[in-house]
Design a protein around this motif. Sequence first.
Motif, PDB file in Angstrom:
ATOM      1  N   GLY A 226      19.552 -11.351   0.200  1.00 17.90           N
ATOM      2  CA  GLY A 226      20.986 -11.623   0.337  1.00 17.90           C
ATOM      3  C   GLY A 226      21.777 -11.075  -0.841  1.00 17.90           C
ATOM      4  O   GLY A 226      22.990 -10.931  -0.772  1.00 17.90           O
ATOM      5  N   GLY A 227      21.085 -10.728  -1.942  1.00 22.81           N
ATOM      6  CA  GLY A 227      21.761 -10.235  -3.151  1.00 22.81           C
ATOM      7  C   GLY A 227      21.166 -10.925  -4.363  1.00 22.81           C
ATOM      8  O   GLY A 227      21.080 -12.152  -4.399  1.00 22.81           O
ATOM      9  N   MET A 228      20.701 -10.147  -5.344  1.00 24.21           N
ATOM     10  CA  MET A 228      20.007 -10.699  -6.516  1.00 24.21           C
ATOM     11  C   MET A 228      20.861 -10.652  -7.783  1.00 24.21           C
ATOM     12  O   MET A 228      20.392 -11.033  -8.859  1.00 24.21           O
ATOM     13  N   GLY A 229      22.082 -10.178  -7.674  1.00 25.67           N
ATOM     14  CA  GLY A 229      22.941 -10.134  -8.850  1.00 25.67           C
ATOM     15  C   GLY A 229      24.131  -9.235  -8.585  1.00 25.67           C
ATOM     16  O   GLY A 229      24.162  -8.522  -7.569  1.00 25.67           O
ATOM     17  N   SER A 230      25.086  -9.284  -9.484  1.00 26.21           N
ATOM     18  CA  SER A 230      26.290  -8.471  -9.294  1.00 26.21           C
ATOM     19  C   SER A 230      27.010  -8.335 -10.631  1.00 26.21           C
ATOM     20  O   SER A 230      26.710  -9.069 -11.580  1.00 26.21           O
ATOM     21  N   TYR A 231      27.932  -7.401 -10.652  1.00 27.08           N
ATOM     22  CA  TYR A 231      28.811  -7.311 -11.815  1.00 27.08           C
ATOM     23  C   TYR A 231      30.186  -6.844 -11.372  1.00 27.08           C
ATOM     24  O   TYR A 231      30.350  -6.294 -10.279  1.00 27.08           O
ATOM     25  N   CYS A 232      31.168  -7.115 -12.217  1.00 29.73           N
ATOM     26  CA  CYS A 232      32.564  -6.794 -11.900  1.00 29.73           C
ATOM     27  C   CYS A 232      33.302  -6.586 -13.218  1.00 29.73           C
ATOM     28  O   CYS A 232      33.090  -7.382 -14.142  1.00 29.73           O
ATOM     29  N   PRO A 233      34.177  -5.572 -13.401  1.00 29.04           N
ATOM     30  CA  PRO A 233      34.515  -4.547 -12.427  1.00 29.04           C
ATOM     31  C   PRO A 233      33.437  -3.462 -12.394  1.00 29.04           C
ATOM     32  O   PRO A 233      32.363  -3.655 -12.972  1.00 29.04           O
ATOM     33  N   VAL A 234      33.731  -2.346 -11.712  1.00 26.41           N
ATOM     34  CA  VAL A 234      32.763  -1.250 -11.610  1.00 26.41           C
ATOM     35  C   VAL A 234      33.376  -0.031 -12.304  1.00 26.41           C
ATOM     36  O   VAL A 234      34.323   0.561 -11.782  1.00 26.41           O
ATOM     37  N   PRO A 235      32.864   0.315 -13.504  1.00 29.80           N
ATOM     38  CA  PRO A 235      33.516   1.353 -14.307  1.00 29.80           C
ATOM     39  C   PRO A 235      33.625   2.706 -13.612  1.00 29.80           C
ATOM     40  O   PRO A 235      34.572   3.448 -13.862  1.00 29.80           O
ATOM     41  N   PHE A 236      32.673   3.032 -12.717  1.00 37.87           N
ATOM     42  CA  PHE A 236      32.757   4.354 -12.094  1.00 37.87           C
ATOM     43  C   PHE A 236      33.667   4.377 -10.863  1.00 37.87           C
ATOM     44  O   PHE A 236      33.779   5.406 -10.196  1.00 37.87           O
ATOM     45  N   VAL A 237      34.328   3.273 -10.553  1.00 35.70           N
ATOM     46  CA  VAL A 237      35.397   3.305  -9.534  1.00 35.70           C
ATOM     47  C   VAL A 237      36.688   3.590 -10.305  1.00 35.70           C
ATOM     48  O   VAL A 237      37.306   2.698 -10.883  1.00 35.70           O
ATOM     49  N   SER A 238      37.056   4.857 -10.332  1.00 35.99           N
ATOM     50  CA  SER A 238      38.252   5.266 -11.076  1.00 35.99           C
ATOM     51  C   SER A 238      39.496   4.768 -10.334  1.00 35.99           C
ATOM     52  O   SER A 238      39.420   4.423  -9.150  1.00 35.99           O
ATOM     53  N   PRO A 239      40.648   4.759 -11.012  1.00 35.55           N
ATOM     54  CA  PRO A 239      41.877   4.372 -10.298  1.00 35.55           C
ATOM     55  C   PRO A 239      42.091   5.222  -9.048  1.00 35.55           C
ATOM     56  O   PRO A 239      42.563   4.721  -8.019  1.00 35.55           O
ATOM     57  N   HIS A 240      41.696   6.499  -9.109  1.00 39.14           N
ATOM     58  CA  HIS A 240      41.871   7.382  -7.947  1.00 39.14           C
ATOM     59  C   HIS A 240      40.978   6.934  -6.779  1.00 39.14           C
ATOM     60  O   HIS A 240      41.424   6.839  -5.627  1.00 39.14           O
ATOM     61  N   ILE A 241      39.714   6.652  -7.081  1.00 42.18           N
ATOM     62  CA  ILE A 241      38.791   6.215  -6.015  1.00 42.18           C
ATOM     63  C   ILE A 241      39.264   4.873  -5.436  1.00 42.18           C
ATOM     64  O   ILE A 241      39.242   4.653  -4.223  1.00 42.18           O
ATOM     65  N   TYR A 242      39.703   4.004  -6.331  1.00 44.36           N
ATOM     66  CA  TYR A 242      40.182   2.677  -5.905  1.00 44.36           C
ATOM     67  C   TYR A 242      41.325   2.825  -4.908  1.00 44.36           C
ATOM     68  O   TYR A 242      41.329   2.212  -3.839  1.00 44.36           O
ATOM     69  N   GLU A 244      42.040   5.441  -3.147  1.00 44.17           N
ATOM     70  CA  GLU A 244      41.533   6.071  -1.924  1.00 44.17           C
ATOM     71  C   GLU A 244      40.913   5.025  -0.993  1.00 44.17           C
ATOM     72  O   GLU A 244      41.129   5.057   0.225  1.00 44.17           O
ATOM     73  N   ILE A 245      40.147   4.094  -1.584  1.00 48.82           N
ATOM     74  CA  ILE A 245      39.505   3.046  -0.761  1.00 48.82           C
ATOM     75  C   ILE A 245      40.573   2.184  -0.091  1.00 48.82           C
ATOM     76  O   ILE A 245      40.493   1.874   1.096  1.00 48.82           O
ATOM     77  N   VAL A 246      41.587   1.827  -0.875  1.00 45.66           N
ATOM     78  CA  VAL A 246      42.632   0.962  -0.313  1.00 45.66           C
ATOM     79  C   VAL A 246      43.417   1.722   0.760  1.00 45.66           C
ATOM     80  O   VAL A 246      43.630   1.211   1.871  1.00 45.66           O
ATOM     81  N   GLU A 247      43.801   2.955   0.449  1.00 46.08           N
ATOM     82  CA  GLU A 247      44.713   3.681   1.351  1.00 46.08           C
ATOM     83  C   GLU A 247      44.016   4.322   2.539  1.00 46.08           C
ATOM     84  O   GLU A 247      44.637   4.519   3.579  1.00 46.08           O
ATOM     85  N   LYS A 248      42.736   4.684   2.381  1.00 50.02           N
ATOM     86  CA  LYS A 248      42.055   5.360   3.499  1.00 50.02           C
ATOM     87  C   LYS A 248      41.116   4.443   4.268  1.00 50.02           C
ATOM     88  O   LYS A 248      40.640   4.804   5.330  1.00 50.02           O
ATOM     89  N   ILE A 249      40.816   3.277   3.679  1.00 55.96           N
ATOM     90  CA  ILE A 249      39.834   2.414   4.359  1.00 55.96           C
ATOM     91  C   ILE A 249      40.397   1.014   4.638  1.00 55.96           C
ATOM     92  O   ILE A 249      40.537   0.621   5.804  1.00 55.96           O
ATOM     93  N   LEU A 250      40.733   0.269   3.584  1.00 54.05           N
ATOM     94  CA  LEU A 250      41.063  -1.145   3.815  1.00 54.05           C
ATOM     95  C   LEU A 250      42.373  -1.311   4.595  1.00 54.05           C
ATOM     96  O   LEU A 250      42.412  -1.978   5.632  1.00 54.05           O
ATOM     97  N   GLN A 251      43.442  -0.669   4.090  1.00 49.86           N
ATOM     98  CA  GLN A 251      44.720  -0.815   4.784  1.00 49.86           C
ATOM     99  C   GLN A 251      44.662  -0.235   6.213  1.00 49.86           C
ATOM    100  O   GLN A 251      45.090  -0.889   7.168  1.00 49.86           O
ATOM    101  N   PRO A 252      44.090   0.984   6.398  1.00 45.57           N
ATOM    102  CA  PRO A 252      44.025   1.512   7.770  1.00 45.57           C
ATOM    103  C   PRO A 252      43.206   0.625   8.724  1.00 45.57           C
ATOM    104  O   PRO A 252      43.493   0.593   9.926  1.00 45.57           O
ATOM    105  N   THR A 253      42.218  -0.091   8.203  1.00 38.89           N
ATOM    106  CA  THR A 253      41.426  -0.967   9.092  1.00 38.89           C
ATOM    107  C   THR A 253      42.278  -2.141   9.580  1.00 38.89           C
ATOM    108  O   THR A 253      42.238  -2.501  10.760  1.00 38.89           O
ATOM    109  N   ILE A 254      43.049  -2.707   8.662  1.00 38.19           N
ATOM    110  CA  ILE A 254      43.925  -3.825   9.051  1.00 38.19           C
ATOM    111  C   ILE A 254      44.979  -3.321  10.043  1.00 38.19           C
ATOM    112  O   ILE A 254      45.277  -3.978  11.052  1.00 38.19           O
TER     113      ILE A 254
END
Length: 422
Positions: A226-242, A244-254
């Motif tokens: 189910g998951g053995m650990g996690s961390y936050c934030p994720v340094p390799f998610v640049s502001p640009h990638i972030y 992109e995820i919001v604008e091309k994936i999360l918002q379009p899905t809603i």
Amino acid sequence: MRILVIGSGGREHALAWKLSESPQVDDLFCVPGNAGMAEIATCQKLDIMDNDGLLKFAKKIKADLTVVGPELPLVNGLVDCFSQERVTVFGPTSVVARLEGSKIFAKELMVKYGIPTGKSRTFQDRGQAIRYIGESSPPVVIKADGLAAGKGVTVALDREAAREAVDLCLVKRAFGQSGQQILIEEFLEGQEVSLLAFSDGERVVPMEPAQDYKRIFDGDRGPNTGGMGSYCPVPFVSPHIYQEIVEKILQPTITALGEEGIKYKGVIYGGLILTDEGPKVLEFNVRFGDPETQAILPRLKSDLLEIMIRTVEEDLEGVELQWSPESCVSVVLASRGYPESSTKGVSIYGLEEAKKMESVYLFHAATERSNGELVTDGGRVLAVSALGKDFQEARRKAYLAVDKITFEGMQFRRDIAARVCG
Ligand code: GLY
């Protein structure tokens, strides 16, 4: 306000803890909860799949808001049941929950609306699936359509493994109805990231990204859990990638669901992979992640209750979440035998010592009190989270706390967040 949290995992303990920090919360109830939740809330043992029983309880305690943690009651229509009776509840309806409950439904939606995801084909017939595997080049990913407690996805490195995974679903029926249909999907390479967002049906308010460790052993070896650990934030998610995820994936899905006449209110969880072609969706979940939540919420400075209420009231316009600049690392402690099996009733020691540490948070999962003693009650027992000025410090504190805790057969990974510690 009187708040009811449904669930009993580390995620629900983290949610209950964060809600308890809100000055607006007067009374907190959990169903069924665990030993840790019982320290901050009144727990009631009820079946979380009994919609009418939960509705009756929420009415009895006059809950102002009920927060549903796990996917099963969401897919089972708990939110629909509460909403029909105008009892305020946080979480998506069962139609929305199909986004997690049926990988085929999610895939068809993504394909229809051009949301980036891996190419795949759907099969019910073993012969056709086996022929398709013969024509494709491994690795391929075999996914059971329905919920399978994190076990329904196989990355098959060769055709033999792919055939075995197909047979597991379509012949041996290892996942029952959930595996009656399967997806065979292209294997995507890249780092996996979870990005969760609140959605009021129109807008999304994204949280900070997290990364989850799914395999049982260090170095990403062994079976999925189910998951053995996690961390936050994720340094390799640049502001640009972030963005992109919001604008091309999360918002379009809603928006896509809205166009299909489906209003998504609650948390949307994008299980993503960062490929050379940009971020793509591996899966959607319709709830907070476990154990991502245990690393995300200690960093959240905003009032979780207020955000949840604004989500339910479809009023997320202008909401911006406030985050601590610190890093958070969360390490899961699991029972002997997990993930295949688990042991119960084993005494847990050292929690009081670990609890005294500054910026350390102990989120209980499968724990209970037996004659006053704290004991294990299933597979994932605790999540130990720690905040630090950077990942090195957060990681050091988390493992210092872990080293104070013992129970017979305790398993945990030693490499959580190591990849972001340089
Ligand atoms: N961390 C994986 C999940 O919540 O499904």
